[in-house]
Design a protein around this motif. Structure first.
Motif, PDB file in Angstrom:
ATOM      1  N   ARG A   1       0.823  -1.201   0.000  1.00 31.00           N
ATOM      2  CA  ARG A   1       0.000   0.000   0.000  1.00 31.00           C
ATOM      3  C   ARG A   1       0.864   1.261   0.000  1.00 31.00           C
ATOM      4  O   ARG A   1       0.544   2.256  -0.653  1.00 31.00           O
ATOM      5  CB  ARG A   1      -0.930   0.000   1.224  1.00 31.00           C
ATOM      6  CG  ARG A   1      -1.931   1.160   1.224  1.00 31.00           C
ATOM      7  CD  ARG A   1      -2.744   1.198   2.507  1.00 31.00           C
ATOM      8  NE  ARG A   1      -1.915   1.479   3.663  1.00 31.00           N
ATOM      9  CZ  ARG A   1      -1.731   0.637   4.687  1.00 31.00           C
ATOM     10  NH1 ARG A   1      -2.348  -0.527   4.711  1.00 31.00           N
ATOM     11  NH2 ARG A   1      -0.950   0.973   5.702  1.00 31.00           N
ATOM     12  N   GLU A   2       1.979   1.234   0.710  1.00 28.71           N
ATOM     13  CA  GLU A   2       2.849   2.408   0.788  1.00 28.71           C
ATOM     14  C   GLU A   2       3.411   2.784  -0.592  1.00 28.71           C
ATOM     15  O   GLU A   2       3.595   3.962  -0.895  1.00 28.71           O
ATOM     16  CB  GLU A   2       4.002   2.152   1.762  1.00 28.71           C
ATOM     17  CG  GLU A   2       3.597   2.082   3.219  1.00 28.71           C
ATOM     18  CD  GLU A   2       3.008   0.726   3.606  1.00 28.71           C
ATOM     19  OE1 GLU A   2       2.538   0.580   4.751  1.00 28.71           O
ATOM     20  OE2 GLU A   2       3.024  -0.198   2.757  1.00 28.71           O
TER      21      GLU A   2
ATOM     22  N   ASP B   1      -1.237   9.834   5.966  1.00 30.74           N
ATOM     23  CA  ASP B   1      -1.186   8.373   5.953  1.00 30.74           C
ATOM     24  C   ASP B   1      -2.514   7.746   6.350  1.00 30.74           C
ATOM     25  O   ASP B   1      -2.968   6.776   5.733  1.00 30.74           O
ATOM     26  CB  ASP B   1      -0.083   7.874   6.896  1.00 30.74           C
ATOM     27  CG  ASP B   1       1.311   8.194   6.370  1.00 30.74           C
ATOM     28  OD1 ASP B   1       1.415   8.591   5.189  1.00 30.74           O
ATOM     29  OD2 ASP B   1       2.287   8.048   7.120  1.00 30.74           O
ATOM     30  N   ASN B   2      -3.145   8.285   7.388  1.00 28.80           N
ATOM     31  CA  ASN B   2      -4.416   7.717   7.846  1.00 28.80           C
ATOM     32  C   ASN B   2      -5.539   7.946   6.837  1.00 28.80           C
ATOM     33  O   ASN B   2      -6.380   7.069   6.616  1.00 28.80           O
ATOM     34  CB  ASN B   2      -4.803   8.316   9.203  1.00 28.80           C
ATOM     35  CG  ASN B   2      -3.887   7.857  10.316  1.00 28.80           C
ATOM     36  OD1 ASN B   2      -3.398   6.727  10.302  1.00 28.80           O
ATOM     37  ND2 ASN B   2      -3.636   8.728  11.275  1.00 28.80           N
TER      38      ASN B   2
ATOM     39  N   LYS C   1      -4.905   5.512   4.035  1.00 27.22           N
ATOM     40  CA  LYS C   1      -5.198   4.151   4.478  1.00 27.22           C
ATOM     41  C   LYS C   1      -6.700   3.880   4.475  1.00 27.22           C
ATOM     42  O   LYS C   1      -7.156   2.824   4.012  1.00 27.22           O
ATOM     43  CB  LYS C   1      -4.625   3.938   5.882  1.00 27.22           C
ATOM     44  CG  LYS C   1      -4.768   2.520   6.405  1.00 27.22           C
ATOM     45  CD  LYS C   1      -4.094   2.390   7.766  1.00 27.22           C
ATOM     46  CE  LYS C   1      -4.235   0.962   8.306  1.00 27.22           C
ATOM     47  NZ  LYS C   1      -3.583   0.825   9.635  1.00 27.22           N
TER      48      LYS C   1
END
Length: 284
Positions: free
Chosen positions: A227-228, A242-243, A246
């Protein structure tokens, strides 16, 4: 053929003003290769790191007339956001960053990951004729998005045919029957996500799934991508929390019939993801 090479090497040595002999060899075990070495040739190893960089520079030279007129400092300013996020998300730290930044500047307007994906996924998985088709694909990408973005990444392979018909046509002509099928599935998957999420569909859905699709073409390599990496691919012009990313990716995954996950790596595949399909039908 052996005598012919022997004659040519002799002429090239005794009359360099008349003949310069350049020979490419596949292996160094034959008699002809030994004959070439009798005249102490200059050897270039095209598998070495320096030669790889030279090939990349030649590639850019063949695509752009004015590429050399853009200074490294100008390029660094353009790619600062992307490179910073790329290093952070992929855990590139310390002295390694300096070397990677030089590589990124050398390859601009194409990213390291884009060229890597081209060599490892597209050119291996399709019927491409190496450099010629590599240039065609990169030119098509640049014509579509080059003036509108700071750097081109795998996220720029548009899954929407209407937005990138030239590139779509080229990839289709190079593809095998399996990759053509995967392309159609990826298109349908994108439309399914948009239909399911409607106004809640993340704005970067198309680019995120494009990056995933391109990285899923070669089944011989390790499947998919983390995912990164996808987040890094879409961060060519802005940073994403990031959140937030995600949560948005979780929405995309939960509504993608053909996105699979194996040990933290996501990939497109021809069979449908039964779990996702059940979840979507249950929601509906």
């Amino acid at each position: 053929a052996f005598n012919f090479i022997q004659t040519l090497t002799g002429i090239a040595k005794n009359h360099p003003e008349l003949l310069k002999l350049v020979v490419s060899v596949r292996n160094g075990q034959g008699d002809a290769y030994g004959q070439l070495h009798r005249e102490s040739p200059r050897i270039v190893n095209f598998s070495g790191a320096a030669s790889k960089q030279d090939r990349q520079k030649l590639l850019l030279h063949r695509i752009f007339e004015n590429r050399g007129q853009i200074s490294p400092d100008q390029i660094k300013g353009k790619i600062d956001t992307y490179f910073t996020e790329w290093c952070r998300l992929l855990n590139r730290t310390g002295s390694e960053q300096t070397e990677l930044e030089e590589q990124m500047v050398t390859l601009w307007p194409f990213s390291i990951d884009l060229i890597g994906v081209m060599e490892e996924q597209i050119l291996v998985a399709t019927n491409a004729q190496e450099t010629r088709d590599l240039i065609q694909i990169l030119v098509a990408l640049y014509k579509t998005a080059g003036d509108q973005t700071s750097i081109l990444t795998p996220a720029h392979f548009g899954l929407d045919e209407e937005s990138n018909p030239e590139l779509e046509k080229l990839l289709t002509s190079l593809a095998t029957s399996q990759t053509k099928q995967l392309a159609k599935i990826a298109h349908r998957n994108l439309h399914a996500v948009k239909d399911n999420l409607k106004e809640n569909c993340p704005a970067f859905t198309g680019k995120a799934l494009s990056a995933l699709y391109i990285r899923s073409l070669n089944p011989a390599r390790q499947k998919g991508v983390k995912r990164e990496q996808i987040q890094a691919d879409i961060s060519f012009s802005q940073k994403y929390d990031d959140n937030v990313f995600k949560d948005a990716w979780a929405q995309i995954e939960d509504n993608s019939y053909n996105v699979h996950k194996q040990q933290e790596r996501y990939y497109f595949d021809i069979p449908e993801n039964a779990r996702t399909k059940v979840i979507v039908h249950a929601k509906n």
